[in-house]
Design a protein around this motif. Structure first.
Motif, PDB file in Angstrom:
ATOM      1  N   GLY A  59       0.822  -1.206   0.000  1.00 13.15           N
ATOM      2  CA  GLY A  59       0.000   0.000   0.000  1.00 13.15           C
ATOM      3  C   GLY A  59       0.846   1.241   0.000  1.00 13.15           C
ATOM      4  O   GLY A  59       0.545   2.229  -0.688  1.00 13.15           O
ATOM      5  N   TYR A  60       1.952   1.218   0.740  1.00 13.61           N
ATOM      6  CA  TYR A  60       2.837   2.383   0.794  1.00 13.61           C
ATOM      7  C   TYR A  60       3.466   2.639  -0.565  1.00 13.61           C
ATOM      8  O   TYR A  60       3.541   3.767  -1.043  1.00 13.61           O
ATOM      9  CB  TYR A  60       3.903   2.148   1.855  1.00 13.61           C
ATOM     10  CG  TYR A  60       4.939   3.250   1.927  1.00 13.61           C
ATOM     11  CD1 TYR A  60       4.625   4.492   2.472  1.00 13.61           C
ATOM     12  CD2 TYR A  60       6.229   3.039   1.434  1.00 13.61           C
ATOM     13  CE1 TYR A  60       5.568   5.494   2.548  1.00 13.61           C
ATOM     14  CE2 TYR A  60       7.175   4.042   1.494  1.00 13.61           C
ATOM     15  CZ  TYR A  60       6.835   5.271   2.064  1.00 13.61           C
ATOM     16  OH  TYR A  60       7.774   6.261   2.124  1.00 13.61           O
ATOM     17  N   THR A  61       3.884   1.533  -1.231  1.00 13.98           N
ATOM     18  CA  THR A  61       4.503   1.673  -2.553  1.00 13.98           C
ATOM     19  C   THR A  61       3.515   2.215  -3.564  1.00 13.98           C
ATOM     20  O   THR A  61       3.831   3.067  -4.385  1.00 13.98           O
ATOM     21  CB  THR A  61       5.040   0.307  -3.028  1.00 13.98           C
ATOM     22  OG1 THR A  61       5.957  -0.190  -2.068  1.00 13.98           O
ATOM     23  CG2 THR A  61       5.724   0.444  -4.387  1.00 13.98           C
ATOM     24  N   GLN A  62       2.271   1.750  -3.462  1.00 15.24           N
ATOM     25  CA  GLN A  62       1.265   2.224  -4.410  1.00 15.24           C
ATOM     26  C   GLN A  62       1.010   3.709  -4.257  1.00 15.24           C
ATOM     27  O   GLN A  62       0.868   4.432  -5.213  1.00 15.24           O
ATOM     28  CB  GLN A  62      -0.025   1.435  -4.197  1.00 15.24           C
ATOM     29  CG  GLN A  62      -1.120   1.771  -5.216  1.00 15.24           C
ATOM     30  CD  GLN A  62      -2.335   0.901  -5.027  1.00 15.24           C
ATOM     31  OE1 GLN A  62      -2.390   0.095  -4.124  1.00 15.24           O
ATOM     32  NE2 GLN A  62      -3.303   1.070  -5.899  1.00 15.24           N
ATOM     33  N   ASP A  63       0.943   4.169  -3.010  1.00 13.14           N
ATOM     34  CA  ASP A  63       0.716   5.582  -2.766  1.00 13.14           C
ATOM     35  C   ASP A  63       1.847   6.425  -3.328  1.00 13.14           C
ATOM     36  O   ASP A  63       1.636   7.554  -3.765  1.00 13.14           O
ATOM     37  CB  ASP A  63       0.559   5.848  -1.266  1.00 13.14           C
ATOM     38  CG  ASP A  63      -0.787   5.333  -0.738  1.00 13.14           C
ATOM     39  OD1 ASP A  63      -0.883   5.117   0.468  1.00 13.14           O
ATOM     40  OD2 ASP A  63      -1.709   5.135  -1.565  1.00 13.14           O
ATOM     41  N   ARG A  64       3.067   5.877  -3.295  1.00 11.76           N
ATOM     42  CA  ARG A  64       4.221   6.637  -3.759  1.00 11.76           C
ATOM     43  C   ARG A  64       4.285   6.712  -5.277  1.00 11.76           C
ATOM     44  O   ARG A  64       5.117   7.433  -5.820  1.00 11.76           O
ATOM     45  CB  ARG A  64       5.513   6.010  -3.220  1.00 11.76           C
ATOM     46  CG  ARG A  64       5.719   6.237  -1.733  1.00 11.76           C
ATOM     47  CD  ARG A  64       6.973   5.496  -1.252  1.00 11.76           C
ATOM     48  NE  ARG A  64       8.161   5.944  -1.947  1.00 11.76           N
ATOM     49  CZ  ARG A  64       8.889   6.993  -1.613  1.00 11.76           C
ATOM     50  NH1 ARG A  64       8.524   7.726  -0.584  1.00 11.76           N
ATOM     51  NH2 ARG A  64       9.962   7.315  -2.295  1.00 11.76           N
ATOM     52  N   THR A  65       3.424   5.979  -5.978  1.00  8.85           N
ATOM     53  CA  THR A  65       3.412   6.056  -7.431  1.00  8.85           C
ATOM     54  C   THR A  65       2.152   6.745  -7.951  1.00  8.85           C
ATOM     55  O   THR A  65       1.887   6.704  -9.145  1.00  8.85           O
ATOM     56  CB  THR A  65       3.500   4.646  -8.048  1.00  8.85           C
ATOM     57  OG1 THR A  65       2.395   3.866  -7.589  1.00  8.85           O
ATOM     58  CG2 THR A  65       4.804   3.978  -7.654  1.00  8.85           C
ATOM     59  N   THR A  66       1.387   7.337  -7.048  1.00  9.32           N
ATOM     60  CA  THR A  66       0.184   8.065  -7.443  1.00  9.32           C
ATOM     61  C   THR A  66       0.229   9.469  -6.860  1.00  9.32           C
ATOM     62  O   THR A  66       0.386   9.651  -5.650  1.00  9.32           O
ATOM     63  CB  THR A  66      -1.086   7.356  -6.944  1.00  9.32           C
ATOM     64  OG1 THR A  66      -1.137   6.041  -7.497  1.00  9.32           O
ATOM     65  CG2 THR A  66      -2.331   8.122  -7.369  1.00  9.32           C
ATOM     66  N   LEU A  67       0.126  10.457  -7.743  1.00  5.95           N
ATOM     67  CA  LEU A  67       0.086  11.848  -7.301  1.00  5.95           C
ATOM     68  C   LEU A  67      -1.372  12.244  -7.109  1.00  5.95           C
ATOM     69  O   LEU A  67      -2.156  12.278  -8.054  1.00  5.95           O
ATOM     70  CB  LEU A  67       0.739  12.757  -8.340  1.00  5.95           C
ATOM     71  CG  LEU A  67       0.711  14.268  -8.020  1.00  5.95           C
ATOM     72  CD1 LEU A  67       1.533  14.572  -6.764  1.00  5.95           C
ATOM     73  CD2 LEU A  67       1.217  15.082  -9.200  1.00  5.95           C
TER      74      LEU A  67
ATOM     75  N   LYS B  69      -1.014   8.526 -12.028  1.00  7.58           N
ATOM     76  CA  LYS B  69       0.214   7.786 -11.806  1.00  7.58           C
ATOM     77  C   LYS B  69       1.407   8.685 -12.105  1.00  7.58           C
ATOM     78  O   LYS B  69       1.435   9.375 -13.111  1.00  7.58           O
ATOM     79  CB  LYS B  69       0.262   6.549 -12.716  1.00  7.58           C
ATOM     80  CG  LYS B  69      -0.775   5.483 -12.386  1.00  7.58           C
ATOM     81  CD  LYS B  69      -0.494   4.836 -11.043  1.00  7.58           C
ATOM     82  CE  LYS B  69      -1.490   3.711 -10.752  1.00  7.58           C
ATOM     83  NZ  LYS B  69      -1.251   3.115  -9.427  1.00  7.58           N
ATOM     84  N   ALA B  70       2.406   8.649 -11.199  1.00 10.12           N
ATOM     85  CA  ALA B  70       3.573   9.516 -11.385  1.00 10.12           C
ATOM     86  C   ALA B  70       4.741   8.996 -10.565  1.00 10.12           C
ATOM     87  O   ALA B  70       4.563   8.308  -9.553  1.00 10.12           O
ATOM     88  CB  ALA B  70       3.245  10.949 -10.974  1.00 10.12           C
ATOM     89  N   ASN B  71       5.937   9.342 -11.006  1.00  7.99           N
ATOM     90  CA  ASN B  71       7.176   9.032 -10.301  1.00  7.99           C
ATOM     91  C   ASN B  71       7.970  10.317 -10.111  1.00  7.99           C
ATOM     92  O   ASN B  71       7.755  11.294 -10.843  1.00  7.99           O
ATOM     93  CB  ASN B  71       8.014   8.023 -11.098  1.00  7.99           C
ATOM     94  CG  ASN B  71       7.304   6.702 -11.293  1.00  7.99           C
ATOM     95  OD1 ASN B  71       6.848   6.095 -10.338  1.00  7.99           O
ATOM     96  ND2 ASN B  71       7.195   6.268 -12.543  1.00  7.99           N
ATOM     97  N   PRO B  72       8.860  10.363  -9.147  1.00  9.49           N
ATOM     98  CA  PRO B  72       9.695  11.555  -8.993  1.00  9.49           C
ATOM     99  C   PRO B  72      10.421  11.889 -10.289  1.00  9.49           C
ATOM    100  O   PRO B  72      10.987  11.012 -10.942  1.00  9.49           O
ATOM    101  CB  PRO B  72      10.668  11.142  -7.878  1.00  9.49           C
ATOM    102  CG  PRO B  72       9.933  10.114  -7.089  1.00  9.49           C
ATOM    103  CD  PRO B  72       9.126   9.350  -8.097  1.00  9.49           C
ATOM    104  N   GLY B  73      10.378  13.151 -10.686  1.00 10.69           N
ATOM    105  CA  GLY B  73      11.014  13.591 -11.918  1.00 10.69           C
ATOM    106  C   GLY B  73      10.088  13.658 -13.115  1.00 10.69           C
ATOM    107  O   GLY B  73      10.451  14.215 -14.151  1.00 10.69           O
TER     108      GLY B  73
ATOM    109  N   SER C  72       8.411  14.292  -2.193  1.00  8.71           N
ATOM    110  CA  SER C  72       7.514  14.805  -1.159  1.00  8.71           C
ATOM    111  C   SER C  72       6.098  15.010  -1.692  1.00  8.71           C
ATOM    112  O   SER C  72       5.120  14.885  -0.954  1.00  8.71           O
ATOM    113  CB  SER C  72       8.060  16.110  -0.588  1.00  8.71           C
ATOM    114  OG  SER C  72       8.126  17.107  -1.592  1.00  8.71           O
ATOM    115  N   ASP C  73       5.962  15.317  -2.984  1.00 11.62           N
ATOM    116  CA  ASP C  73       4.628  15.499  -3.564  1.00 11.62           C
ATOM    117  C   ASP C  73       3.828  14.206  -3.511  1.00 11.62           C
ATOM    118  O   ASP C  73       2.619  14.213  -3.272  1.00 11.62           O
ATOM    119  CB  ASP C  73       4.734  15.970  -5.016  1.00 11.62           C
ATOM    120  CG  ASP C  73       5.369  17.342  -5.138  1.00 11.62           C
ATOM    121  OD1 ASP C  73       5.211  18.161  -4.216  1.00 11.62           O
ATOM    122  OD2 ASP C  73       6.027  17.598  -6.168  1.00 11.62           O
ATOM    123  N   LEU C  74       4.503  13.079  -3.738  1.00 15.15           N
ATOM    124  CA  LEU C  74       3.824  11.787  -3.725  1.00 15.15           C
ATOM    125  C   LEU C  74       3.447  11.363  -2.313  1.00 15.15           C
ATOM    126  O   LEU C  74       2.507  10.587  -2.120  1.00 15.15           O
ATOM    127  CB  LEU C  74       4.718  10.723  -4.368  1.00 15.15           C
ATOM    128  CG  LEU C  74       5.089  10.986  -5.832  1.00 15.15           C
ATOM    129  CD1 LEU C  74       6.102   9.954  -6.321  1.00 15.15           C
ATOM    130  CD2 LEU C  74       3.855  10.959  -6.716  1.00 15.15           C
TER     131      LEU C  74
END
Length: 258
Positions: A16-24, A61-65, A85-87
């Motif tokens: 769940g944590y990983t999924q949140d980090r790939t969604t803005l 869906k988004a990644n840093p950069g 930090s945005d994610l």
């Protein structure tokens, strides 16, 4: 057994944590009373897109950069590069500015005419760029009378003593010019196809077009007058924005549920 249960809990939490980090997830705000819904949110890096809801909220869906582009008719286009930090931020906001169309300055001048055509023509600026030109033979084929040269057999009425005039049937000329312009519209064609930019899988998955409606949607889009011009731009973002707008029109017209 307890170790297995604990391991499953850790895996689920990490997933769940990983999924949140790939969604803005965020909210669009603006200092205006204009609506915040249906604003295009495009991940230019991943070539994914979505639109905001009536409150300006969105998720993509988004990644840093990654570069996220926010655009609509009412607001100026804005690009934003995502950071880590945005994610992680559940209250991410992006502020848009109202789009303002500025007209070029118009200068109005008063021309003093002498009454002598030869002199006034030289003093008044004329603009001929992109205007159509036809020879006397072409005008004759269009049915316009009063043009005389070696290619036309009509009587010569050149101004020899200043008392003769050359007459033109304005109705015929107007119809001929109108017909010529209608013919010239045919240049808005292109050899590009939607599939040259976006595959069927992308259109079905990202635009949420039912597979059974894919070819109907493609035919619908190709029927739009501006489609050829959009494809000629060779701008994938512009084409995607056009497809998103046409998708909503297509769904509404044929009562297709997302």
């Amino acid at each position: 057994m307890q170790k297995i249960t604990l391991g499953l809990i850790v895996c689920i939490a990490f997933s769940g944590y990983t999924q949140d980090r790939t969604t803005l997830r965020g909210k669009i705000v603006a200092d205006t009373l204009l609506s915040l819904d249906d604003i295009h949110v495009i991940n230019q890096t991943l070539q994914r897109g979505t639109i905001s809801n009536t409150s300006g909220n969105f998720a993509i869906k988004a990644n840093p950069g990654d570069t996220i582009v926010f655009s609509s008719i009412q607001y100026a286009t804005k690009r934003y590069v995502v950071n880590t930090s945005d994610l992680e931020n559940q209250t991410f906001t992006i502020k848009l500015e109202q789009s303002v169309n500025t007209l070029e300055e118009v200068v109005v001048s008063q021309h003093t005419l002498t009454g002598k055509l030869e002199d006034d023509i030289l003093n008044i600026p004329t603009y001929t760029e992109n205007l159509p030109f036809w020879s006397a033979a072409e005008l004759k084929r269009m049915g316009v009378s009063g043009f005389n040269d070696v290619q036309s057999p009509v009587t010569n009425t050149v101004l020899e003593d200043g008392t003769h005039t050359t007459t033109i049937n304005l109705s015929d000329l107007g119809n001929a010019i109108s017909g010529m312009f209608r013919g010239k519209r045919k240049w808005i064609t292109t050899t590009y196809k939607i599939s040259d930019f976006y595959e069927e899988k992308f259109v079905v998955n990202e635009l949420e077009i039912p597979e059974t409606e894919y070819y109907n949607f493609i035919d619908f889009v190709n029927e739009q007058p501006e489609m050829a011009m959009v494809l000629r731009s060779d701008d994938k973002l512009k084409i995607l924005e056009f497809l998103i707008v046409q998708r909503d029109v297509f769904f509404e017209k044929y009562d297709i549920q997302k």
